[in-house]
Design an enzyme around this catalytic site. Structure first.
Site, short mmCIF file in Angstrom:
data_model
loop_
_atom_site.label_atom_id
_atom_site.label_comp_id
_atom_site.label_asym_id
_atom_site.label_seq_id
_atom_site.Cartn_x
_atom_site.Cartn_y
_atom_site.Cartn_z
CB CYS A 222 57.92 27.07 79.64
SG CYS A 222 59.41 27.97 80.09
CG HIS A 223 59.51 31.30 77.31
ND1 HIS A 223 60.05 30.75 78.44
CD2 HIS A 223 59.80 32.62 77.34
CE1 HIS A 223 60.66 31.70 79.13
NE2 HIS A 223 60.52 32.84 78.49
#
Length: 186
Positions: free
Chosen positions: A111-112
């Site tokens: 994800c991030h």
């Protein structure tokens, strides 16, 4: 499933981690026989994020000041927006991440979480994926970004979002089972 008995894995997280991106890899590693430690900035508990709201508390096993990459066979970086954005501003967390690359050990980020990889300056020439909103950040850090559910590049495992967790977990367990990767560099 690969047998990871005797292997130790660190999950580096702080408040605001995407809950499924910590919980599901942790469970997968434990089911494969690995010992898992949640490592964070401070002792006590950290709070997850789920469906746009604060979620459950998780016990911190070790603080960043109590550990070294020599204690672990691999590192997992869960995403969420708050978690990696906070950790990338912590010099000790960034050094901890970079040390796994220097020691050629598997690292997984979803994800991030690849924001931490950009901050650690370990993405030059590496194939990765991530949540699409940080694609430009990773490309600017030298990565070769692609839109795939999981990308593996010499011990570096990345995925886009919680929907990719089954593929992410399978690949990260495989990479930990294989051990050090000589092309994993900092």
């Amino acid at each position: 499933m690969k047998n990871l008995n005797g292997k130790k894995v660190a999950i580096l997280a702080t408040n605001g981690f995407e809950e499924s991106e910590l919980k599901e890899p942790m469970n997968a590693f434990q089911e494969a026989g690995a010992e898992v430690h949640i490592v964070s900035e401070n002792s006590g508990t950290i709070k997850g994020w789920k469906d746009g709201n604060w979620s459950n508390d998780y016990n911190v096993d070790k603080t960043i000041h109590e550990v070294s990459q020599t204690d672990y066979n691999a590192l997992v970086l869960p995403g969420g927006v708050i978690n990696p954005d906070t950790l990338r501003r912590n010099d000790d967390a960034v050094r901890f991440v970079k040390s796994f690359f220097a020691s050629k050990k598997p690292v997984a980020a979803i994800c991030h979480a690849p924001w931490l990889l950009a901050e650690a300056d370990v993405l030059q020439g590496r194939k990765v994926t991530s949540y699409n909103s940080i694609k430009r950040d990773l490309v600017n850090a030298g990565a070769k970004w692609e839109d795939s559910e999981v990308v593996v590049d010499e011990g570096l495992v990345t995925s886009r979002n919680p929907n990719d967790l089954p593929a992410f977990n399978a690949k990260l367990i495989e990479e930990v089972y294989e051990g050090k990767h000589e092309m994993q560099t900092a």
